[in-house]
Enzyme design. Structure first.
Site, PDB file in Angstrom:
ATOM      1  N   SER A 190       3.638 -11.714  -2.428  1.00  0.00           N
ATOM      2  CA  SER A 190       4.286 -10.868  -1.602  1.00  0.00           C
ATOM      3  C   SER A 190       3.214 -10.715  -0.163  1.00  0.00           C
ATOM      4  CB  SER A 190       4.276  -9.559  -1.849  1.00  0.00           C
ATOM      5  OG  SER A 190       3.214  -8.860  -2.269  1.00  0.00           O
ATOM      6  N   SER A 241       0.208 -11.854  -5.843  1.00  0.00           N
ATOM      7  CA  SER A 241       0.468 -11.814  -4.443  1.00  0.00           C
ATOM      8  C   SER A 241      -0.383 -11.975  -3.597  1.00  0.00           C
ATOM      9  CB  SER A 241       1.070 -10.428  -4.021  1.00  0.00           C
ATOM     10  OG  SER A 241       2.278 -10.106  -4.804  1.00  0.00           O
ATOM     11  N   LYS A 278      -3.060  -5.912   4.980  1.00  0.00           N
ATOM     12  CA  LYS A 278      -1.698  -5.885   4.421  1.00  0.00           C
ATOM     13  C   LYS A 278      -0.759  -4.626   4.745  1.00  0.00           C
ATOM     14  CE  LYS A 278       0.966  -7.275   0.222  1.00  0.00           C
ATOM     15  NZ  LYS A 278       0.859  -7.794  -1.091  1.00  0.00           N
TER      16      LYS A 278
END
Length: 512
Positions: free
Chosen positions: A159, A183, A84
């Site tokens: 997210s 997330s 990420k």
């Protein structure tokens, strides 16, 4: 050699077994994943940066090790992974999906990246997210929308939608995410992947770009529970560079996952959280959840209902605490030291204050600005005790709710997300509706306890549903055993893994 489509659909454990048996090389794995990335990205858009050449070099370095050197490495050595873009990577652009960090090349690695490199796990690249991890759909990225592989007109959650979509679409067998209010777990539920939020402090946050420091946690994104256990044991452990890092080493999660695969849960007490299902949850989500609970019972678990009355205040408390910490953490992006710098027009005074204002106006998106304003208000003189102080008191009540619940049950369960994946734009004009997606995941972040989402089948709309396990603090292994057991039972009932129902047109023609 195994064809590309067959190879990328293996679990990380199966890939590792083929590596040890010398049926394939790490370069074979990385090359196959890069082929899928090339084919899938036009429709999925999971990656912001692909580091193909570096990944191949890392794969070659592993392949050139002697057999004796390889035996000393973790089980997943040689298996590639995606990261990420909230996690700092030396020499690879790290943006947090924000214009304000566009072009920033970090001079150092996050601790988790150092551990992955020490384990000889090639880094495929950086995945998309909501800007500074602020969102539940990955629609707030400054660069692109990531699509859900199950329906490219729907969001992958957020997210960390990029990491979840990359694993779901077979662009990567493993990924890392960050979980502040769900997330990792919520995108896991929406994309049919396994997402884990470890105990707060169980995995070092050094090198994770801060959103809300008392809530953020790095964790695994995988396709199986065992893969998550193996990955968490690699990245976990104490780090003196992180002041919130727990001195105790990683828990025996791999052993717990492998024990769970035997599907014997006699003696385990499972707590059904009364406040985390029912009203507001999609019927198909509720149906799959209760079917899964019945499976836990059939494997010998005792299911009891537990009440956590203060959980109903968790959303409100979270959306005071989190923006307050966002306001503090994002103050460092001032255009002075690194990242974007926008100078005022010539007819405006060329002051540092004006330069900061123009930089932040251009560099931050609407959702980030919204949360900075909320947090700054909550922390302002005259409102601190009324808002931030009260929210922290509620947080203590939620922690106490967990303590009482764990006196009645070994592990708690709930649906992960109240709905399946929604369409792009469906909730963009209603921030409160978007925030409600985190209703079941936020309590674990407020209390710092570990939690995990695994696929529980498909809803009536043909989209994945997530099932959440929550364990006591620093007892992450407790959730791995029932999660692995339920995964095995569900796969037997389906007759195949959940992803076998996923249509993957980007894989057509890739066989070699």
């Amino acid at each position: 050699m195994t064809d590309t489509t067959e190879l990328v659909k293996l679990s990380a454990v199966q890939m590792a077994e083929k590596l040890r048996a010398k049926e394939i090389t790490s370069r074979d794995l990385v090359s196959a994943q890069l082929d899928v990335i090339d084919a899938a990205e036009p429709s999925i858009k999971a990656f912001l940066t692909v580091s193909g050449e570096a990944a191949l070099e890392q794969a070659d370095a592993f392949d050139n090790l002697s057999d004796s050197e390889k035996t000393e490495l973790p089980e997943l050595a040689g298996v590639p992974i995606a990261i990420k873009d909230m996690i700092v990577t030396k020499g690879i652009q790290t943006t947090a999906a924000s214009r304000i960090l566009e072009g920033w090349i970090p001079p150092y690695d996050a601790t988790v990246i150092e551990k992955l490199k020490a384990a000889h796990m090639p880094l495929l690249g950086k995945t998309n997210l909501d800007e500074f991890a602020q969102g539940s759909s990955t629609e707030h990225s400054a660069y692109q929308n990531t699509s859900n592989p199950w329906d490219v007109e729907r969001v992958p959650g957020g997210s960390g939608g990029g990491s979840a979509a990359a694993v779901s679409s077979f662009e990567a067998p493993l990924a890392l995410g960050t979980d502040t209010g769900g997330s990792i777990r919520q995108p896991g539920a929406l994309t049919g992947t396994v997402g884990v939020k470890p105990t707060y402090g169980g995995v070092s946050r050094f090198g994770a770009i801060a959103m809300a420091s008392s809530l953020d946690q790095i964790g695994p994104v995988t396709r199986t529970v065992l893969d998550s256990a193996l990955l968490q044991e690699i990245i976990g452990g104490h780090d003196k560079r992180d002041s919130t890092s727990i001195p105790e080493g990683p828990r025996p999660m791999v052993a717990a996952a492998r024990e769970g695969q035997r599907r014997d849960l006699k003696g385990l007490k499972v707590g059904l959280v009364k406040e985390l299902n029912g009203e507001g949850f999609q019927p198909g989500v509720e149906a799959r959840f209760h079917e899964a609970v019945d499976m836990l019972t059939a494997m010998g678990a005792e299911v009891v209902e537990v009440s956590c009355p203060n959980f109903k205040y968790s959303l409100g408390a979270y959306y005071i605490i989190m923006p307050s910490e966002v306001s503090s953490n994002l103050a460092r992006y001032d255009g002075m030291r690194y990242g974007l710098r926008v100078m005022p027009p010539e007819d405006v005074a060329q002051t540092a204050a004006n330069m900061m204002a123009y930089t932040r106006e251009a560099g931050f998106g609407d959702e980030v600005k919204r949360r900075i304003i909320l947090g700054t208000y909550a922390l302002s003189a005259g409102y601190y005790d009324a808002w931030y102080g009260s929210a922290q008191k509620v947080r203590t009540l939620i922690i106490n709710d967990f303590k009482k619940a764990f006196e009645q049950a070994d592990v708690l369960v709930s649906p992960t997300s109240p709905t399946t994946a929604f369409k792009f734009g469906e909730k963009m004009d209603d921030p409160l509706a978007m925030y409600m997606n985190d209703i079941a995941t936020i309590p674990a972040n407020l209390a710092g306890v570990p939690a995990m989402s695994i696929p529980a089948g498909l809803s009536d709309d043909g989209l994945p549903v997530g099932f959440q396990f929550i364990a006591p603090q620093q007892r992450d292994e407790v959730m791995y055993k029932p999660a692995a057991a339920l995964e095995a039972a569900l796969e037997e009932s389906w007759g195949a893994p959940i992803w076998s129902s996923l249509k993957t047109p980007w894989l057509d023609g890739l066989n070699k």
